[in-house]
Design a protein around this motif. Structure first.
Motif, PDB file in Angstrom:
ATOM      1  N   GLY A  68     -52.626 -27.514  53.686  1.00  0.00           N
ATOM      2  CA  GLY A  68     -54.060 -26.985  54.420  1.00  0.00           C
ATOM      3  C   GLY A  68     -53.830 -27.725  55.769  1.00  0.00           C
ATOM      4  O   GLY A  68     -54.771 -27.377  56.525  1.00  0.00           O
ATOM      5  N   THR A  69     -52.801 -28.421  56.219  1.00  0.00           N
ATOM      6  CA  THR A  69     -52.649 -29.063  57.451  1.00  0.00           C
ATOM      7  C   THR A  69     -52.149 -28.021  58.409  1.00  0.00           C
ATOM      8  O   THR A  69     -51.484 -27.015  58.076  1.00  0.00           O
ATOM      9  N   ARG A  70     -52.448 -28.523  59.824  1.00  0.00           N
ATOM     10  CA  ARG A  70     -52.152 -27.331  60.864  1.00  0.00           C
ATOM     11  C   ARG A  70     -50.576 -27.477  61.058  1.00  0.00           C
ATOM     12  O   ARG A  70     -50.131 -28.557  61.190  1.00  0.00           O
ATOM     13  N   VAL A 101     -52.914 -16.605  66.513  1.00  0.00           N
ATOM     14  CA  VAL A 101     -52.723 -16.707  65.165  1.00  0.00           C
ATOM     15  C   VAL A 101     -52.340 -18.209  64.557  1.00  0.00           C
ATOM     16  O   VAL A 101     -51.254 -18.784  64.866  1.00  0.00           O
ATOM     17  N   PRO A 102     -53.288 -18.890  63.919  1.00  0.00           N
ATOM     18  CA  PRO A 102     -53.180 -20.021  63.397  1.00  0.00           C
ATOM     19  C   PRO A 102     -52.247 -20.123  61.979  1.00  0.00           C
ATOM     20  O   PRO A 102     -52.360 -19.271  61.300  1.00  0.00           O
ATOM     21  N   LEU A 103     -51.318 -21.061  61.873  1.00  0.00           N
ATOM     22  CA  LEU A 103     -50.461 -21.444  60.948  1.00  0.00           C
ATOM     23  C   LEU A 103     -50.753 -22.547  60.243  1.00  0.00           C
ATOM     24  O   LEU A 103     -50.920 -23.519  61.033  1.00  0.00           O
ATOM     25  N   PHE A 104     -50.835 -22.403  58.862  1.00  0.00           N
ATOM     26  CA  PHE A 104     -51.093 -23.798  57.859  1.00  0.00           C
ATOM     27  C   PHE A 104     -50.085 -24.114  57.127  1.00  0.00           C
ATOM     28  O   PHE A 104     -49.256 -23.067  56.546  1.00  0.00           O
ATOM     29  N   ASN A 105     -49.763 -25.389  56.796  1.00  0.00           N
ATOM     30  CA  ASN A 105     -48.794 -25.676  55.874  1.00  0.00           C
ATOM     31  C   ASN A 105     -49.647 -25.625  54.292  1.00  0.00           C
ATOM     32  O   ASN A 105     -50.716 -25.330  54.412  1.00  0.00           O
ATOM     33  N   PRO A 106     -48.900 -25.679  53.254  1.00  0.00           N
ATOM     34  CA  PRO A 106     -49.372 -25.296  51.993  1.00  0.00           C
ATOM     35  C   PRO A 106     -50.673 -26.157  51.736  1.00  0.00           C
ATOM     36  O   PRO A 106     -51.456 -26.044  51.008  1.00  0.00           O
ATOM     37  N   MET A 144     -45.401 -20.552  71.408  1.00  0.00           N
ATOM     38  CA  MET A 144     -45.924 -21.101  70.213  1.00  0.00           C
ATOM     39  C   MET A 144     -45.956 -22.641  70.103  1.00  0.00           C
ATOM     40  O   MET A 144     -45.256 -23.140  70.802  1.00  0.00           O
ATOM     41  N   LYS A 145     -47.100 -23.072  69.657  1.00  0.00           N
ATOM     42  CA  LYS A 145     -47.172 -24.740  69.623  1.00  0.00           C
ATOM     43  C   LYS A 145     -47.340 -25.236  68.034  1.00  0.00           C
ATOM     44  O   LYS A 145     -47.563 -24.141  67.284  1.00  0.00           O
ATOM     45  N   ASP A 146     -46.819 -26.415  68.029  1.00  0.00           N
ATOM     46  CA  ASP A 146     -46.910 -27.071  66.593  1.00  0.00           C
ATOM     47  C   ASP A 146     -48.418 -27.554  66.509  1.00  0.00           C
ATOM     48  O   ASP A 146     -49.414 -27.228  67.084  1.00  0.00           O
ATOM     49  N   GLY A 147     -48.399 -28.058  65.085  1.00  0.00           N
ATOM     50  CA  GLY A 147     -49.808 -28.525  64.717  1.00  0.00           C
ATOM     51  C   GLY A 147     -50.457 -29.446  65.626  1.00  0.00           C
ATOM     52  O   GLY A 147     -51.849 -29.608  65.777  1.00  0.00           O
ATOM     53  N   GLU A 148     -49.818 -30.162  66.598  1.00  0.00           N
ATOM     54  CA  GLU A 148     -50.301 -31.117  67.447  1.00  0.00           C
ATOM     55  C   GLU A 148     -50.263 -30.658  68.872  1.00  0.00           C
ATOM     56  O   GLU A 148     -50.512 -31.492  69.666  1.00  0.00           O
ATOM     57  N   GLY A 149     -50.300 -29.406  69.112  1.00  0.00           N
ATOM     58  CA  GLY A 149     -50.125 -28.861  70.379  1.00  0.00           C
ATOM     59  C   GLY A 149     -49.139 -28.930  71.502  1.00  0.00           C
ATOM     60  O   GLY A 149     -49.223 -28.859  72.584  1.00  0.00           O
TER      61      GLY A 149
END
Length: 732
Positions: free
Chosen positions: A258-260, A251-256, A169-174
């Motif tokens: 819309g950000t990654r 599987v991409p996950l997004f914040n409410p 698993m990675k965060d929105g910034e990789g």
């Protein structure tokens, strides 16, 4: 200043306070004791307050405790001066101390008045306890939540590590957040602190990761843009030069807003699966070629009875083109009975998943009746594979084999019976030879002993007569020559002549009794062997029984752990019996030996039971156990036969043992202690060779009785048969 101190400690102007008490001793001591105790209490209280303040640094208003301590010390000092002024009237000093106490007490009161709001604002013990309870509950709840979080984290890590696929698993910034062991192993990051690092920052740790970096970043971007789960296959080149194929799901996950937020990657190793698919295609091609080469007919039939596939060898008698079966129902192609059986087995194979077997006969295209074997196996959920084989040749071979097996079983049964008879005959011949050898040995020993014993016995008569005459002569010499010469007197004294004259007749008498006993034993041995009585002859059965008892006398005597066995003879008035005396002696010795064995076993069983139960053993010691005995009773029955009953008071036998008692080779004795032939041979001697009967009456713990019935006169045919049997045995 000096005058002030002088006035404080000057007592010349006043009279001691004790004058006020008129120096009443009781009154003076009352004030001394009271003021001393008050002063002691006042001095101890400040010490305790100071100790409490030092130990509890968190007490609010701790300086109030010190102020109270000063006030109490001043009060205690005033009481000490009250005692001092009884004899020394230093009233200025006493007044000064009281003034100090007054100032301190007033200050303390003022301070307390100012502190009343703060003191009232302090929480009560109940409030403090309630606050502590809530705080403790919050701490416990927080600890439970932390424990649950740690447990969930542990199980999550354990679950991820247990997954055989690559999971990370990675965060929105990789930046890497978590990865299981399979992922770390694949990217060669084991032992590396990867958390919080990007792909670019992890390049320095592994060369393999550098080559896979571009492809991973590109597929991550595709998943972000798709904004949904994506699947694709990737092929990675491993450091050892081999390649692996992976089925990758991202599987991409997004914040409410819309950000990654992050991305979850699951990669399954499908290298082996791809290899299996390739092997399966190759196997299918081989199987199809194999099926085409099989000599059997193959069908695929659906659950609705429709032929879906057909394969038949050309040389089969039922060979038909596929068009005759494909797309048609079993009711259209097969006879009604065969169609019914086919659908039953197809349905059962599909429902149970087990292979069904069915055999049937059918007239083929050549007009001959053929035997077929059909096997039904489920291939899919709604169809079955049917393999039909022509088993006509096998059926004929089975019929021939069954006939051969039946003949072989008959021959085997016949051979078993013959072998059993041979074994019995061999054992009987061996036993007969043993008894014959024993009889010859006994007869030889009796003959060799008989001659010297007769010589000794005959000479003993003359020896007794000569010794009596010599003693009479010696007595006459002593009577008429009472004064012998000194030399004779010395010899008489050394020989103890009086004792010799008294003991010599006794010794000769004992020798005569012993020789008579030996002659009786020799006679019994000769009666037992009866080598000169091979044919049927009228004999006295009592002599044979007595001879048998004499031979077994050593076993009848008492031994260590067993008392002597009592023989109870109840002989009737028997006439001479026509029989084979030596064979009947063998019967007697077999039955009496078994009775002795049974009594020894009973004694051993009794002693073992007594040792296992100490209380029971003591009871038995108080009441002695019954003595072992063997009873031998003879009588004439129906004027044509005699019955010899041999019974004992042993343990008896069960019904199961009783049923097999006279079977050859059956024995209840330990291995090496018995052959199991004694009673079987005895039964043949009594029943088959003498036309009598041998029966046993017994029950557990009731002893046993053997009844031997022998005809008084043997018929001519029986006598001839016995003679022929003996001749055959001797010739064998």
């Amino acid at each position: 200043m000096a005058s002030l101190l002088h006035n404080l400690f000057n007592s010349g102007q006043f009279i001691p306070h004790g004058h006020c008490y008129l120096w009443k001793t009781g009154l003076v001591w009352l004030h001394i004791l009271s003021d001393s105790l008050i002063a002691l209490a006042y001095y101890s209280i400040p010490l305790l307050l100071v100790y409490i303040v030092r130990k509890r640094g968190d007490l609010p208003f701790d300086w109030v405790f010190l102020l109270f301590g000063s006030f109490i010390i001043a009060c205690g000092t005033s009481h000490v001066l009250e005692i001092w002024t009884l004899w020394h009237p230093m009233y200025w000093l006493s007044g000064l101390v009281k003034a100090v106490a007054a100032v301190v007490s007033v200050a303390t009161g003022i301070v307390l008045v100012s502190l009343i709001p703060n003191i009232l604002a302090l929480p009560s013990p109940a409030q403090i306890e309630e606050a502590n309870r809530r705080l403790k509950s919050e701490i416990e709840e927080r600890q439970q939540i932390e424990a649950q979080l740690r447990s969930q984290e542990y199980w999550l890590n354990t679950l991820i590590d247990a997954v055989p696929d690559v999971v990370n698993m990675k965060d929105g910034e990789g930046r890497w957040l978590i990865s299981n062991q399979e992922g770390l192993k694949l990217f060669q990051l084991e032992g590396v602190d990867y958390q919080g690092k990007t792909d670019a920052e992890l390049e320095e740790y592994t060369e393999f990761y550098q080559e896979a970096l571009f492809g991973c970043q590109e597929s991550d971007e595709r998943a972000w843009r798709a904004e949904t789960i994506s699947h694709h296959e990737e092929e990675l080149l491993l450091p050892d030069g081999s390649t692996k194929k992976f089925d990758v799901a991202k599987v991409p996950l997004f914040n409410p807003d819309g950000t990654r937020k992050g991305i979850v990657v699951v990669a399954s190793d499908i290298t082996e699966h791809k290899q299996i698919e390739t092997a399966l295609r190759e196997s299918e091609a081989k199987n199809r070629a194999f099926i085409q080469a099989l000599p059997d007919m193959l069908f695929r039939i659906g659950s609705d009875g429709i032929f879906m596939d057909f394969q038949s060898p050309r040389e089969d008698a039922l060979a038909m083109p596929p068009s005759h079966f494909l797309g048609k129902s079993v009711w259209e192609v097969l006879p009604a009975e065969l169609a019914e059986a086919t659908m039953y087995n197809v349905s059962k194979a599909i429902a149970s998943g087990e292979t069904q077997l069915y055999e049937y006969q059918m007239t083929s295209l050549d007009g001959n009746q053929h035997d077929y074997e059909a096997r039904y196996a489920r291939s899919l959920e709604s169809e079955a594979l049917v393999i039909v084989r022509d088993i006509s040749d096998r059926k004929q071979a089975e019929i021939a084999l069954q006939k051969s097996e039946a003949q072989l079983r008959e021959q085997t049964l016949h051979l078993e019976k013959t072998l059993c008879k041979l074994k019995q005959t061999q054992s009987q011949l061996i036993q007969s030879e043993k008894m014959s050898s024993l009889g010859q040995l006994v007869a030889g020993v009796a003959h060799e002993i008989n001659n010297p014993i007769n010589f000794i016995y005959g000479n003993l008569i003359h020896t007794c007569q000569y010794s009596e005459e010599l003693l009479h002569l010696l007595h006459l010499y002593q009577q008429h020559y009472s004064q012998p010469v000194p030399e004779i007197a010395a010899v008489v004294e050394n020989l103890d002549l009086d004792f010799l004259q008294e003991d010599l007749p006794k010794m000769l008498s004992s020798m005569k009794v012993g020789t008579n006993r030996i002659r009786q034993i020799v006679l019994s041995l000769r009666n037992f062997s009866r080598l000169d009585e091979a044919e049927v002859k009228a004999v006295d059965l009592h002599e044979g029984i007595d001879s048998t008892l004499l031979i077994l006398q050593n076993r009848l005597k008492g031994k260590l752990g067993r008392p002597a066995i009592e023989i109870i003879k109840e002989y009737g008035n028997l006439p001479p019996i026509e029989c084979h005396a030596r064979q009947l002696n063998q019967v007697f010795i077999n039955i009496i030996t078994n009775a002795i064995d049974a009594l020894e076993e009973a004694e051993t069983h009794r002693r073992r039971s007594a040792e296992e139960n100490l209380v029971h053993s003591r009871q038995q010691l108080c009441s002695p156990a019954p003595l072992p005995w063997i009873r031998i009773r003879t009588e004439v029955q129906d004027n044509h036969q005699v019955v010899v009953r041999i019974s004992d008071n042993g343990l008896g036998m069960t019904e199961e043992v009783h049923q097999k008692l006279f079977d050859p080779f059956f024995t209840t004795k330990p291995v090496g202690s018995g052959t199991g032939l004694g009673l079987s041979i005895s039964y043949q001697i009594v029943v088959e060779k003498h036309g009598g009967s041998l029966k046993c009456i017994s029950a557990p713990r009731q002893g046993a009785e053997f009844a031997i019935a022998i005809p008084i006169r043997q018929q001519h045919q029986q006598t001839a048969a016995v003679s022929d049997g003996n001749s055959a045995a001797v010739s064998g």
